[in-house]
Design an enzyme around this catalytic site. Sequence first.
Site, PDB file in Angstrom:
ATOM      1  N   GLU A   3       8.187   3.025  14.519  1.00  0.00           N
ATOM      2  CA  GLU A   3       9.018   3.401  13.365  1.00  0.00           C
ATOM      3  C   GLU A   3       8.981   4.917  13.223  1.00  0.00           C
ATOM      4  O   GLU A   3       7.945   5.553  13.451  1.00  0.00           O
ATOM      5  CB  GLU A   3       8.466   2.730  12.101  1.00  0.00           C
TER       6      GLU A   3
ATOM      7  N   CYS B 140      -3.349   1.234   6.701  1.00  0.00           N
ATOM      8  CA  CYS B 140      -3.620   0.626   8.007  1.00  0.00           C
ATOM      9  C   CYS B 140      -4.057   1.671   9.016  1.00  0.00           C
ATOM     10  O   CYS B 140      -4.577   1.330  10.068  1.00  0.00           O
ATOM     11  CB  CYS B 140      -2.395  -0.142   8.495  1.00  0.00           C
TER      12      CYS B 140
ATOM     13  N   ASN C 180       0.805  -1.242   0.000  1.00  0.00           N
ATOM     14  CA  ASN C 180       0.000   0.000   0.000  1.00  0.00           C
ATOM     15  C   ASN C 180       0.829   1.279   0.000  1.00  0.00           C
ATOM     16  O   ASN C 180       0.407   2.291  -0.562  1.00  0.00           O
ATOM     17  CB  ASN C 180      -1.049  -0.019   1.111  1.00  0.00           C
TER      18      ASN C 180
ATOM     19  N   GLU D 234       4.081  -3.937  12.472  1.00  0.00           N
ATOM     20  CA  GLU D 234       3.084  -2.885  12.251  1.00  0.00           C
ATOM     21  C   GLU D 234       1.941  -3.546  11.505  1.00  0.00           C
ATOM     22  O   GLU D 234       2.048  -3.855  10.328  1.00  0.00           O
ATOM     23  CB  GLU D 234       3.740  -1.732  11.475  1.00  0.00           C
TER      24      GLU D 234
END
Length: 493
Positions: A473, A301, A169, A267
């Site tokens: 991150e 997400c 994505n 993640e």
Amino acid sequence: MPHADGATSLERGELSRADLIRDKAYVGGQWIASDDGAMIDVDDPFTGKVIGQSPSLSEAQARAAIDAAEKAFPGWAQELTRKRGAILRRWFDLVMAHQEDLARLITLENGKPLKEARAEVAYGAGFIEFYAEEAGRMFGEIIPAPVSGRRLMVEPEPVGVCAAITPWNFPLAMLTRKAAPALAAGCTMVAKPASQTPLSAYALAMLAEEAGVPPGVLNVITGKASMIGGLLTSSPVVRKISFTGSTEIGAQLMKASAPQIKRLSLELGGNAPLLIFDDADLETAVETALVAKFRNSGQSCIAANRIYAQKGIYEAFLEVFAKRVSALALGDGFNEATDIGPLIDSAGVAKVEEHLDDAVAGGASILSGGKSSGGQLMPPTLLRDVAPDALLTREETFGPLAAVIPFDTVGEGVKLANDTPFGLAAYLCSDNPATISRVGRAIESGMVGINTGLISTAVVPFGGVKMSGLGREGSSHGLAEYVNLKYLCQAGL
Ligand code: ADP
């Protein structure tokens, strides 16, 4: 062909620098084809045509990538941090110099609108820039000793060979978000991009090579995901895996990493709520919902999966939001006017339609949009009066379907928002400082957007709680994920 003024009138699929489209993997500084010539097609989600290929490497070749990273590790780990930073800085400059080509590559393989692809390149490059600077700031500590004659020291050390497994994505940014801190810390890396979107990863590797990243420090491989995942988790050489993708695969990787106590950053899925309170500014709420829901056609997400509007603002919000949703332009990402591009594949379309059907069967009505008229183009769709237990409130829709659910009190809104095993991002809209403070704290998520749907940048810690993952991150916290702290205790002073 490029114009003299730098503007391009390139054909679909063309780049100013054609050599940025690779069909080979990058292992130990070499561009390699697969042993048996096996290739994986890369499709253009808008036309459905094959626009490129990536090699499907054999197990021995994937293992060679781990070996190359192992061989390169000691030299890279001992390199001056200033030097590592300078190489990363050159990589950043090269990525930004090729922003337009990289954006075209992203649109080609992922389908997202070109304007969003340009933004992704800038966002992704931001991680390289940030960690180029951060490399020189990996300080140790001297801790005052509780007894005399001792010096207590803490020294940061790179974790070792790391692996990155990235999704389709945000194919460029998800890789820089992992590779830049890893390389800054002195780790070497084997990266496996998603098979739908390997081209931007290979282009990034090519620019890293041009920037002076030594052979073996960054390797990019493609092939059967389960084979590569199995190798990366079972190899004792790989000391850490950073994964972005589904919770299901994340859990599999965690389980497979357990026997070796491998470090993990995960993640995973989001299911983000957006809470719009009666005291919100209407225009801000609509803008927040548009960005949080429809960016990347909802394939994010951190996309707002559930929109809860308090009863006092519900009708007014829906009226304005419906107008704005119906004005979103659906089509080819290469058309500058496009707001919503095609979904990544037909399974993605099927999932959104399943959620749509289920919500309508549960009493929701469609204010705008509806089903796909074939292909991977899914119209931006708005539903009202969605039941709080609709399927789309429990699973990530990953598509341009906005579901608005009414609620009564602030407490009820928070309860609905938290009624999920996930906790990545959440959004709230309110102009009342007390509501912002109370709800911002009560929401169970790693990140909260307050009066904005746009929260991602390289300088903040991105990550989730609950089943949305482990680790962070971006920011200095993202660098810490690639560092071991060594404590040295010197006596006899
Ligand atoms: P999505 O649903 O977004 O495609 P996935 O979790 O399936 O999410 O994919 C994310 C990344 O994980 C991709 O690079 C994919 O190829 C990879 N992947 C899928 N299955 C496995 C597996 N068994 N082991 C390791 N990586 C995998």
